[in-house]
Scaffold this active site. Structure first.
Site, mmCIF file in Angstrom:
data_model
loop_
_atom_site.group_PDB
_atom_site.id
_atom_site.type_symbol
_atom_site.label_atom_id
_atom_site.label_comp_id
_atom_site.label_asym_id
_atom_site.label_seq_id
_atom_site.Cartn_x
_atom_site.Cartn_y
_atom_site.Cartn_z
ATOM 1 N N GLY A 79 -4.516 -6.123 6.162
ATOM 2 C CA GLY A 79 -5.609 -5.286 6.643
ATOM 3 C C GLY A 79 -6.490 -5.960 7.681
ATOM 4 N N ARG A 91 -13.819 -7.061 -1.262
ATOM 5 C CA ARG A 91 -13.041 -7.061 -0.012
ATOM 6 C C ARG A 91 -12.443 -5.664 0.234
ATOM 7 N NH1 ARG A 91 -7.533 -5.681 1.424
ATOM 8 N NH2 ARG A 91 -6.976 -6.850 3.268
ATOM 9 N N VAL A 92 -12.547 -5.194 1.452
ATOM 10 C CA VAL A 92 -11.927 -3.928 1.835
ATOM 11 C C VAL A 92 -11.071 -4.192 3.067
ATOM 12 C CG1 VAL A 92 -12.361 -1.594 2.694
ATOM 13 C CG2 VAL A 92 -13.813 -2.536 0.891
ATOM 14 N N GLY A 93 -9.834 -3.716 3.034
ATOM 15 C CA GLY A 93 -8.938 -3.911 4.178
ATOM 16 C C GLY A 93 -8.962 -2.710 5.111
ATOM 17 N N ASP A 94 -7.827 -2.434 5.706
ATOM 18 C CA ASP A 94 -7.731 -1.336 6.682
ATOM 19 C C ASP A 94 -7.534 0.039 6.046
ATOM 20 O OD1 ASP A 94 -5.155 -2.449 5.840
ATOM 21 O OD2 ASP A 94 -4.300 -0.837 7.049
ATOM 22 N N THR A 132 0.383 -0.056 7.041
ATOM 23 C CA THR A 132 0.433 -0.981 5.906
ATOM 24 C C THR A 132 0.696 -2.390 6.426
ATOM 25 O OG1 THR A 132 1.768 -1.652 3.998
ATOM 26 C CG2 THR A 132 2.819 -0.135 5.516
ATOM 27 N N GLY A 133 0.120 -3.363 5.742
ATOM 28 C CA GLY A 133 0.267 -4.754 6.184
ATOM 29 C C GLY A 133 -1.058 -5.454 5.981
ATOM 30 N N THR A 164 0.880 -1.158 0.000
ATOM 31 C CA THR A 164 0.000 0.000 0.000
ATOM 32 C C THR A 164 0.915 1.204 0.000
ATOM 33 O OG1 THR A 164 -1.758 -1.115 1.183
ATOM 34 C CG2 THR A 164 -1.556 1.230 1.588
#
Ligand code: ASP
Length: 291
Positions: A207, A182-185, A204-205, A154
């Site tokens: 999510g 899908r949605v991460g952090d 970052t990482g 990211t």
């Protein structure tokens, strides 16, 4: 460090070695463009948008032009920008196949009374943004890209202007082959990105792990409670490791321009520019503070 400050990251991950020089050049250029926006009298919002725009415009990161496809072969992008002093943010999620979701996230912040727009609604808003002339359509075309990051990465940036106003932002496509939708952090307030009038964070990482500890908000909270940025960043990183066993990275900056950079992946390209360093500090494996 002396204000203003711009810090940029290109994701906590593993990058194939032959791309390191180009990646470092990109984060350096992003920090320079961010600082240039501030020097031209722009706000911290301009600096973060400009810095992330540069990283979205290359195909080196799995964000913007370099985004990878989801399980159905489609490109879905997430981005968020947050103005810490106003405690206002704009985010877009699962917006399809545009190159600069960071500008759309800023449009959500500045031109709507909402904070988060997803999917086809975000694509419609993109058309409205172009029609209003808020930003121009990019002419850059997406092409198949080689595997540069081993997993995902990211991009993110934080800018603090001369008066101490903080803005944080992030842009990503999440994970290659992710489930559609899908949605991460990264576009979630308090998870991937947070800013207040005291500090700003961008993470970052993985999510799914970062979301569980609302890492961005917690990092800023610790600074608000009196911890140094360094100590606050270490605290959230160890909490993430202990509670979720996730790997991650973050940049955290306070309103005096103190910077913390932490990651536990092999690489996290970072560039830092401030009012008191002449040359950009940049590294694939940053050691911060610099000795
Ligand atoms: N945090 C991003 C996500 O899970 C991925 C990354 O930072 O590499 O969507």
């Amino acid at each position: 460090m002396k204000l203003p400050v711009v810090v940029v990251h290109g994701g906590a991950t593993v990058f194939e070695e032959k791309y390191h020089a180009a990646i470092l050049e990109a984060v350096k250029e992003a920090a320079e463009q961010g600082m240039c926006a501030l020097e031209k009298g722009g706000a911290a919002l301009d600096a973060v948008e400009a810095a992330i725009w540069v990283l979205e415009e290359t195909n080196l990161f799995t964000a913007g032009l370099g985004a990878s496809k989801n399980r159905d072969g489609e490109i879905e992008l997430d981005a968020m920008i947050m103005d810490g002093n106003r405690l206002e943010s704009g985010a877009v999620m699962a917006v399809q196949d545009i190159v600069h979701p960071i500008s759309l996230a800023r449009y959500v912040l500045e031109r709507t009374s909402n904070a988060q727009i997803v999917g086809s609604g975000a694509n419609k808003l993109y058309e409205q943004m172009l029609a209003e002339g808020y930003r121009e359509e990019t002419s850059t075309k997406r092409t198949e890209r080689p595997l540069i990051a081993q997993e995902c990465d990211t991009v993110g940036a934080i800018a603090v202007d001369e008066t101490g106003r903080i803005v944080s932002g992030s842009s990503t496509c999440g994970w290659p082959g992710k489930l559609p939708g899908r949605v991460g952090d990264s576009p979630i307030i308090g998870a991937g990105v947070y800013a207040s009038d005291v500090a700003g964070a961008t993470c970052t990482g993985k999510g799914e792990q970062i979301l569980r500890i609302t890492m961005g908000r917690m990092a800023v909270f610790h600074v608000e409670q009196g911890l140094s940025v360094q100590h606050a960043a270490e605290t959230v990183m160890s909490e993430l490791r202990q509670k979720t066993s996730g790997e991650a990275g973050l940049i955290l900056v306070d309103n005096l321009g103190n910077v913390a950079i932490k990651f536990d992946t092999p690489h996290m390209p970072v560039a830092v520019l401030s009012g008191d360093i002449e040359d950009v500090y940049y590294s694939m494996t940053p050691e911060w503070p610099i000795a």
